[in-house]
Motif scaffolding. Structure first.
Motif, PDB file in Angstrom:
ATOM      1  N   LEU A  87       0.804  -1.220   0.000  1.00  0.00           N
ATOM      2  CA  LEU A  87       0.000   0.000   0.000  1.00  0.00           C
ATOM      3  C   LEU A  87       0.840   1.274   0.000  1.00  0.00           C
ATOM      4  CD1 LEU A  87      -3.018  -0.829   2.335  1.00  0.00           C
ATOM      5  CD2 LEU A  87      -2.699  -1.269  -0.103  1.00  0.00           C
ATOM      6  N   ASP A  88       1.993   1.254   0.668  1.00  0.00           N
ATOM      7  CA  ASP A  88       2.782   2.487   0.728  1.00  0.00           C
ATOM      8  C   ASP A  88       3.307   2.867  -0.656  1.00  0.00           C
ATOM      9  OD1 ASP A  88       3.667   4.477   2.720  1.00  0.00           O
ATOM     10  OD2 ASP A  88       5.640   3.999   1.900  1.00  0.00           O
ATOM     11  N   LYS A 123      -3.063  -4.935   8.553  1.00  0.00           N
ATOM     12  CA  LYS A 123      -1.862  -4.443   9.257  1.00  0.00           C
ATOM     13  C   LYS A 123      -1.298  -3.208   8.555  1.00  0.00           C
ATOM     14  CE  LYS A 123       2.332  -6.240  11.461  1.00  0.00           C
ATOM     15  NZ  LYS A 123       3.093  -5.007  11.360  1.00  0.00           N
ATOM     16  N   GLU A 124      -1.256  -3.237   7.221  1.00  0.00           N
ATOM     17  CA  GLU A 124      -0.766  -2.078   6.478  1.00  0.00           C
ATOM     18  C   GLU A 124      -1.653  -0.853   6.700  1.00  0.00           C
ATOM     19  OE1 GLU A 124       1.071  -2.246   2.609  1.00  0.00           O
ATOM     20  OE2 GLU A 124       0.496  -4.361   2.440  1.00  0.00           O
ATOM     21  N   LEU A 125      -2.954  -1.059   6.731  1.00  0.00           N
ATOM     22  CA  LEU A 125      -3.869   0.060   6.963  1.00  0.00           C
ATOM     23  C   LEU A 125      -3.648   0.667   8.345  1.00  0.00           C
ATOM     24  CD1 LEU A 125      -7.096  -1.490   5.410  1.00  0.00           C
ATOM     25  CD2 LEU A 125      -5.929   0.557   4.577  1.00  0.00           C
ATOM     26  N   GLU A 126      -3.415  -0.198   9.315  1.00  0.00           N
ATOM     27  CA  GLU A 126      -3.174   0.272  10.690  1.00  0.00           C
ATOM     28  C   GLU A 126      -1.878   1.081  10.763  1.00  0.00           C
ATOM     29  OE1 GLU A 126      -2.732  -1.586  15.208  1.00  0.00           O
ATOM     30  OE2 GLU A 126      -3.300  -2.880  13.532  1.00  0.00           O
ATOM     31  N   GLU A 127      -0.864   0.666  10.010  1.00  0.00           N
ATOM     32  CA  GLU A 127       0.428   1.360  10.035  1.00  0.00           C
ATOM     33  C   GLU A 127       0.383   2.679   9.270  1.00  0.00           C
ATOM     34  OE1 GLU A 127       2.934  -1.648   8.404  1.00  0.00           O
ATOM     35  OE2 GLU A 127       3.178  -2.717  10.324  1.00  0.00           O
ATOM     36  N   GLY A 128      -0.522   2.797   8.297  1.00  0.00           N
ATOM     37  CA  GLY A 128      -0.645   4.032   7.533  1.00  0.00           C
ATOM     38  C   GLY A 128       0.300   4.078   6.345  1.00  0.00           C
TER      39      GLY A 128
END
Length: 395
Positions: A87-88, A123-128
């Motif tokens: 995602l990043d 997990k990726e969404l939570e990390e931003g």
């Protein structure tokens, strides 16, 4: 991550729900929009210590919201796994093209692959992200019709169940905001009702349904249609199909892929003349290959080929997502319809934000909302992108 310092954008033509403010200023503080200051009141802003950003008469608009995007810049949503974030990279690629919020969109796949992707994406969404905001997940498939599967793998298509949907919601950390589903199966209708009651927007897509199926889906809570005219039963004068139903039923918002490939310019114009203005949602349906050279790629497990910006399945030639970006969608729509930027902008901003329930903080330049902003030049090229006040792209 919002910035604590203030920014004052000056000498801008600012597009707001109340109209265009020419030569105006915009005050941003702590990542939020504080106020629009008309040109006549330019010296009255309480902007002590603010960073002054003179945009030189450029256009300042809200950032774009893409609710249907599978990848881009070599990154692919379904490939997300622990230690292999996707995602990043996507967020930075699409921010260059004006996207400031997006839904990571999955594909029809085996239960194991969907489970793994959703858990990793949660997990990726939570990390931003460091570019555009990843604001949730769009679950496209597997609850679709194999007759209209397009580039979705028919081997893994199945009828929906509330139990499976509950599992997906749990695995995703309850971050599914949109789901594409074919309503012509009993389990799918039950799942539409469950999903909408639990904050998920249900979208009719990859469906061979008739207007009776569409009306029943709307009665269960469906309010959206996935990539209009593509992956659906066509309009006929004795049976409107999903395509005709989407035009007939005003309550349904429709996604448009305005790349000149998925729909002709005349069809785009027809939709704008037919649908209520607040029910048009521009998307990219972008895949991993977006922004990459022509060549061979995969969409999920299916081999595809990209040539001259057109992505197709290697076996059969069906369209396989797109290589569109939101800035090109904007310029294409203006060119195809003859409409103004002001008229086209809601389809890129507030309409998609409203459809997935984030319009309280995204989608327009209004006090209290996230400072998700684009600076556009006179030719509508993206010069800078800001996400919650952070400069994440500069041309």
């Amino acid at each position: 991550m919002s910035e604590s310092n203030a920014k004052l954008f000056t000498n801008a033509n600012i597009y707001t729900p109340d109209g265009i403010f020419e030569g105006a200023s915009l005050l941003v503080r702590d990542g939020l929009i504080e106020s629009v200051i008309p040109a006549a009141l330019a010296g009255t802003a309480d902007a002590d210590g603010a960073e002054i950003i003179d945009v030189g008469g450029a256009i300042l608009v809200p950032g774009f919201v893409d609710v249907h995007v599978h990848g881009g810049g070599g990154f692919d949503v379904m490939s997300s796994r622990p230690g292999k974030p996707m995602l990043d990279g996507m967020s930075l690629f699409h921010a260059k093209h004006g996207t400031t919020s997006f839904l990571a969109t999955t594909l029809t796949a085996s239960k194991e692959d969907i489970d793994a992707a959703l858990q990793s994406l949660a997990k990726e969404l939570e990390e931003g992200t460091s570019g555009a905001d990843a604001v949730g997940i769009h679950l496209e498939g597997p609850f679709i019709n194999p007759v209209r599967c397009g580039a979705q793998n028919p081997a893994h298509i199945r009828e929906a169940s509330v139990e499976e949907m509950k599992k997906y919601m749990d695995y995703s950390g309850h971050s599914i905001r949109l789901m594409t589903i074919a309503p012509e199966f009993a389990g799918n209708l039950e799942t539409i009702a469950y999903a909408t009651q639990n904050g998920v927007t249900a979208s009719i897509g990859h469906s061979d349904g008739k207007i009776a199926d569409v009306r029943e889906a709307v009665a269960k809570g469906a309010s959206h249609v996935t990539h209009m005219f593509n992956g659906m039963s066509p309009m006929h004068h004795r049976e409107p199909g999903v395509a005709g139903s989407a035009l007939i039923i005003d309550d349904l918002a429709v996604e448009l892929i305005v790349d000149g490939i998925h729909m002709t310019p005349d069809i785009v114009s027809l939709i704008y003349k037919t649908k209520p203005a607040d029910k048009i949602v521009l998307i990219t349906d972008a895949i991993e290959a977006t922004g990459c050279p022509d060549g061979d790629y995969f969409l999920g497990e299916l081999p595809i080929i990209v040539k001259d910006n057109k992505a197709t399945l290697r076996d059969g030639g069906s369209l396989a997502g797109s290589t569109l970006t939101m800035d090109r969608a904007m310029r294409n729509t203006i060119a195809f319809t003859g409409l103004s930027l002001e008229e086209v902008l809601p389809g890129l901003t507030i309409n998609p934000a409203r459809q997935v329930g984030i319009d309280d903080r995204k989608g327009s330049i209004e006090a209290g909302k996230d400072a998700d902003l684009l600076i556009l030049d006179a030719d509508l090229n993206v010069q800078a992108t800001y996400v919650r006040g952070r400069n994440v792209y500069q041309a």
